[in-house]
Design a protein around this motif. Sequence first.
Motif, short mmCIF file in Angstrom:
data_model
loop_
_atom_site.label_atom_id
_atom_site.label_comp_id
_atom_site.label_asym_id
_atom_site.label_seq_id
_atom_site.Cartn_x
_atom_site.Cartn_y
_atom_site.Cartn_z
N ARG A 103 0.88 -1.29 0.15
CA ARG A 103 -0.09 0.05 -0.01
C ARG A 103 0.99 1.39 -0.04
NH1 ARG A 103 -5.56 -0.65 1.16
NH2 ARG A 103 -5.81 -2.86 1.62
N SER A 105 3.41 1.96 -1.28
CA SER A 105 4.34 2.14 -2.71
C SER A 105 3.30 2.33 -4.10
CB SER A 105 5.41 1.46 -2.89
OG SER A 105 4.83 -0.05 -3.13
N TYR A 106 2.00 2.06 -3.61
CA TYR A 106 1.13 1.84 -4.89
C TYR A 106 0.48 3.23 -4.98
CZ TYR A 106 -3.07 0.71 -7.56
OH TYR A 106 -4.02 0.30 -8.53
N SER A 107 0.66 3.79 -6.15
CA SER A 107 -0.19 4.93 -6.75
C SER A 107 -1.35 4.64 -7.85
CB SER A 107 1.08 6.04 -7.23
OG SER A 107 1.95 6.39 -6.19
N LYS A 108 -2.22 5.65 -7.87
CA LYS A 108 -3.05 5.58 -8.95
C LYS A 108 -3.84 6.89 -9.25
CE LYS A 108 -7.64 3.25 -9.35
NZ LYS A 108 -8.57 2.33 -8.99
N TRP A 109 -4.24 7.12 -10.44
CA TRP A 109 -4.85 8.12 -10.72
C TRP A 109 -5.88 7.70 -11.95
CZ3 TRP A 109 -5.19 10.38 -15.63
CH2 TRP A 109 -5.92 11.77 -15.79
#
Length: 152
Positions: A103, A105-109
């Motif tokens: 979690r 290191s996780y990125s989202k757009w």
Amino acid sequence: MPHSIVEHSASLDGELILPLVFSGAMTSALFEADGSDIKVRSIAYQSYLTGQATSEFVHVVLKILSGRTPAQKQMLSRSVLAQLQTLELPRCSLTVEVVDIERASYSKWVSESWQGKVCAACGHCNAHKFAYLKWVLTRIRELYEHQEISRC
């Protein structure tokens, strides 16, 4: 939220496999009820070795955010595998693994145009996509039963 990555031998039809992986993830009940957070994609391999002899394969990697119990991961893996087994592929290796995404290191757009979840029957929404996938799976089974298409 799984990112489901299906790797398979090119002789197998990825379009038949994707709805089964989606259905297995849905059956697990670990994700959004409408399936909106389940992503499934495939990569077909022309060149590969499976031991001394070349045989067909399907390997599914389900990448999920960390925090699930080992029992939940096992249930997810078995649910997807059970769906893949309905293909009844002779001389084919079916494998499924669940991998944690950290979690931290996780990125989202997601672009605004997709966040609106357009529909108006159907400018595309997840409920209609899932209904369509269920219809495709039912139709495939009917064709197999009537021997209108052959199994790989």
